[in-house]
Design a protein around this motif. Structure first.
Motif, PDB file in Angstrom:
ATOM      1  N   ALA A 161       0.827  -1.177  -0.085  1.00 37.38           N
ATOM      2  CA  ALA A 161       0.039  -0.016   0.117  1.00 37.38           C
ATOM      3  C   ALA A 161       0.779   1.381  -0.031  1.00 37.38           C
ATOM      4  CB  ALA A 161      -1.059   0.033   1.044  1.00 37.38           C
ATOM      5  N   GLU A 172       0.900   4.295  -3.128  1.00 40.99           N
ATOM      6  CA  GLU A 172       0.811   5.632  -2.560  1.00 40.99           C
ATOM      7  C   GLU A 172       1.874   6.372  -2.995  1.00 40.99           C
ATOM      8  OE1 GLU A 172      -1.959   7.492  -1.619  1.00 40.99           O
ATOM      9  OE2 GLU A 172      -2.839   5.402  -1.873  1.00 40.99           O
ATOM     10  N   THR A 191      -1.893  -4.667  -4.816  1.00 38.97           N
ATOM     11  CA  THR A 191      -2.669  -4.314  -4.000  1.00 38.97           C
ATOM     12  C   THR A 191      -3.868  -4.984  -3.987  1.00 38.97           C
ATOM     13  OG1 THR A 191      -1.795  -1.938  -3.772  1.00 38.97           O
ATOM     14  CG2 THR A 191      -4.203  -2.215  -2.922  1.00 38.97           C
TER      15      THR A 191
END
Length: 219
Positions: free
Chosen positions: A7, A11, A43
């Motif tokens: 994650a 980002e 993800t």
């Protein structure tokens, strides 16, 4: 990588994509978009997996498929290079035949496959001069046949008549020093091998024992 690490990487990739979109020269960043799409895929992959699942490339079907495709492409490329090498060497040996200098040439590693190519070009007909050249080289241990491993490999790469011819030539040369095993010498050995390779091989095996038999004979 666990879900948290993936994650965080996602980002970061999204941040880079937003930054690049503000610069005209980076707006068409194909690599960046591909990386972003890959992090999004990972993800989702972990989101669909059981809680606590850690991402492992070796268990990723997409990665395995890509590796398999890359391996297949590399194997195909190697096959094409080998086919080109065989064709070029076949052209070379054919030219030497036409010049009458084939017997002066030493065989190289892989020439057994070149023999198959020459045979294919000839419509699968046995080419006596080429087979005699191989038998002579094998018997005299010329070229790559100096290596015992190459001679051992030849047993599975050359046809029975060539192997029987070579074995008989080697034994005749051993029994009659100075006779030589040249392509144009002991021509009857080639005819015997072509007519009955099994019997020719048996004759060569028998000749191996001739000196011992002679030494044990009464005077």
């Amino acid at each position: 990588m666990d879900a948290g690490a993936v994650a965080a990487a996602l980002e970061e990739a999204r941040f880079d994509a937003r930054q690049n979109s503000r610069h005209e020269d980076l707006g068409d960043d194909v690599r960046g978009r591909a990386e972003l799409a890959e992090w999004e895929r990972l993800t989702q992959l972990l989101a669909d997996a059981a809680p606590g699942t850690v991402y492992a490339p070796e268990a990723d079907d997409v990665v395995r498929a890509e590796l398999a495709a890359a391996a297949a492409a590399a194997a195909r490329e190697a096959e094409l290079r080998e086919a080109a090498r065989i064709a070029a060497r076949a052209d070379e040996l054919q030219a030497l035949r036409e010049l009458g200098t084939l017997e002066q040439t030493e065989p190289r590693h892989g020439d057994e496959a070149v023999r198959d190519e020459l045979t294919r070009r000839a419509g699968s007909y046995v080419q006596v001069d080429v087979d005699a050249w191989f038998a002579y080289a094998l018997a005299a241990r010329l070229g790559h046949y100096r290596d015992p491993a190459a001679r051992e490999d030849a047993a599975g790469l050359l046809p029975a008549p060539v192997l029987a011819h070579a074995a008989l030539l080697a034994e005749l040369a051993r029994l009659v020093p100075g006779v030589g095993v040249g392509v144009d010498q002991l021509a009857f050995a080639a005819r015997l091998a072509q007519a009955d390779p099994a019997a020719t091989a048996q004759l060569a095996d028998f000749l191996v024992r001739v000196p011992a038999c002679a030494e044990g004979s009464p005077a």
